[in-house]
Design a protein around this motif. Structure first.
Motif, PDB file in Angstrom:
ATOM      1  N   PRO A   1      14.241  -2.064  -1.044  1.00  0.00           N
ATOM      2  CA  PRO A   1      13.942  -1.230  -2.207  1.00  0.00           C
ATOM      3  C   PRO A   1      13.344  -2.132  -3.287  1.00  0.00           C
ATOM      4  CG  PRO A   1      16.302  -1.592  -2.032  1.00  0.00           C
ATOM      5  CD  PRO A   1      15.658  -2.245  -0.845  1.00  0.00           C
ATOM      6  N   VAL A   2      12.131  -1.830  -3.673  1.00  0.00           N
ATOM      7  CA  VAL A   2      11.429  -2.666  -4.642  1.00  0.00           C
ATOM      8  C   VAL A   2      11.143  -1.821  -5.875  1.00  0.00           C
ATOM      9  CG1 VAL A   2       9.401  -4.115  -5.013  1.00  0.00           C
ATOM     10  CG2 VAL A   2      10.355  -3.908  -2.730  1.00  0.00           C
ATOM     11  N   GLU A   3      11.456  -2.381  -7.036  1.00  0.00           N
ATOM     12  CA  GLU A   3      11.150  -1.670  -8.281  1.00  0.00           C
ATOM     13  C   GLU A   3       9.643  -1.524  -8.402  1.00  0.00           C
ATOM     14  OE1 GLU A   3      12.785  -3.650 -11.644  1.00  0.00           O
ATOM     15  OE2 GLU A   3      14.735  -3.914 -10.695  1.00  0.00           O
TER      16      GLU A   3
ATOM     17  N   LEU B   1       6.641  -4.181  -7.621  1.00  0.00           N
ATOM     18  CA  LEU B   1       5.622  -3.866  -6.620  1.00  0.00           C
ATOM     19  C   LEU B   1       4.232  -4.045  -7.210  1.00  0.00           C
ATOM     20  CD1 LEU B   1       5.479  -2.857  -3.682  1.00  0.00           C
ATOM     21  CD2 LEU B   1       5.327  -0.550  -4.574  1.00  0.00           C
ATOM     22  N   GLU B   2       4.034  -3.539  -8.419  1.00  0.00           N
ATOM     23  CA  GLU B   2       2.740  -3.676  -9.091  1.00  0.00           C
ATOM     24  C   GLU B   2       2.424  -5.145  -9.381  1.00  0.00           C
ATOM     25  OE1 GLU B   2       0.115  -1.691  -9.709  1.00  0.00           O
ATOM     26  OE2 GLU B   2       1.242  -0.296  -8.455  1.00  0.00           O
ATOM     27  N   THR B   3       3.429  -5.891  -9.809  1.00  0.00           N
ATOM     28  CA  THR B   3       3.241  -7.312 -10.086  1.00  0.00           C
ATOM     29  C   THR B   3       2.844  -8.054  -8.810  1.00  0.00           C
ATOM     30  OG1 THR B   3       4.844  -7.233 -11.880  1.00  0.00           O
ATOM     31  CG2 THR B   3       4.375  -9.405 -10.961  1.00  0.00           C
TER      32      THR B   3
ATOM     33  N   ARG C   1       0.828  -1.218   0.000  1.00  0.00           N
ATOM     34  CA  ARG C   1       0.000   0.000   0.000  1.00  0.00           C
ATOM     35  C   ARG C   1       0.858   1.264   0.000  1.00  0.00           C
ATOM     36  NH1 ARG C   1      -2.804  -2.595   4.188  1.00  0.00           N
ATOM     37  NH2 ARG C   1      -1.672  -1.296   5.662  1.00  0.00           N
ATOM     38  N   GLY C   2       2.137   1.112   0.330  1.00  0.00           N
ATOM     39  CA  GLY C   2       3.008   2.281   0.419  1.00  0.00           C
ATOM     40  C   GLY C   2       3.040   2.894   1.808  1.00  0.00           C
ATOM     41  N   ASP C   3       2.423   2.229   2.782  1.00  0.00           N
ATOM     42  CA  ASP C   3       2.461   2.713   4.162  1.00  0.00           C
ATOM     43  C   ASP C   3       3.853   2.581   4.762  1.00  0.00           C
ATOM     44  OD1 ASP C   3      -0.247   3.153   3.900  1.00  0.00           O
ATOM     45  OD2 ASP C   3      -0.855   1.409   5.087  1.00  0.00           O
TER      46      ASP C   3
END
Length: 127
Positions: free
Chosen positions: A79-81, A85-87, A28-30
């Protein structure tokens, strides 16, 4: 970090509950890349669970590439590309949908019946 809520009566093991909630917060980006996570001991104390339970959750998250452990420094969000992250987010949603579809097939539902059910769910969610 967003609070983690454990349900001791759930059939889902505590380490899985911790893993899922931290992973969800990352997706979620939290929790931002590079952000420090509580130490294993600290989180175990906050959650009222064993150090082994939290360690198992952290190991699973590390195996999935969601967190990094730096010896002597602690655990951090990896660190995730953005594409990865979307995948991962997409697969997290697709997996239970695939299970639901398999269950519908097993119960003899037609694809049209499944579409109608899903359309009903979407309408309920929009309200």
């Amino acid at each position: 970090m967003t609070p983690i809520t454990l349900s001791p009566t759930s059939p889902i093991p505590l380490y899985d509950q911790i893993t899922k909630q931290i992973k969800d917060a990352i997706l979620r980006g939290d929790l931002a890349p590079g952000q420090a996570l509580p130490s294993i001991r600290q989180l175990a104390q906050e959650l009222g669970t064993s150090v082994i339970t939290v360690k198992r959750a952290y190991l699973e998250l590390e195996r999935e590439g969601m967190i990094l452990t730096r010896q002597g420094l602690g655990c951090f969000v990896a660190p995730v590309e953005k594409g990865h992250l979307e995948t991962t987010r997409r697969e997290s949603v697709l997996a239970p949908l695939r299970q639901a579809l398999a269950e519908a097939k097993r119960l003899g539902m037609t694809m049209e019946e499944v579409r109608q059910l899903f359309a009903e769910l979407l309408k309920e969610e929009e309200r």
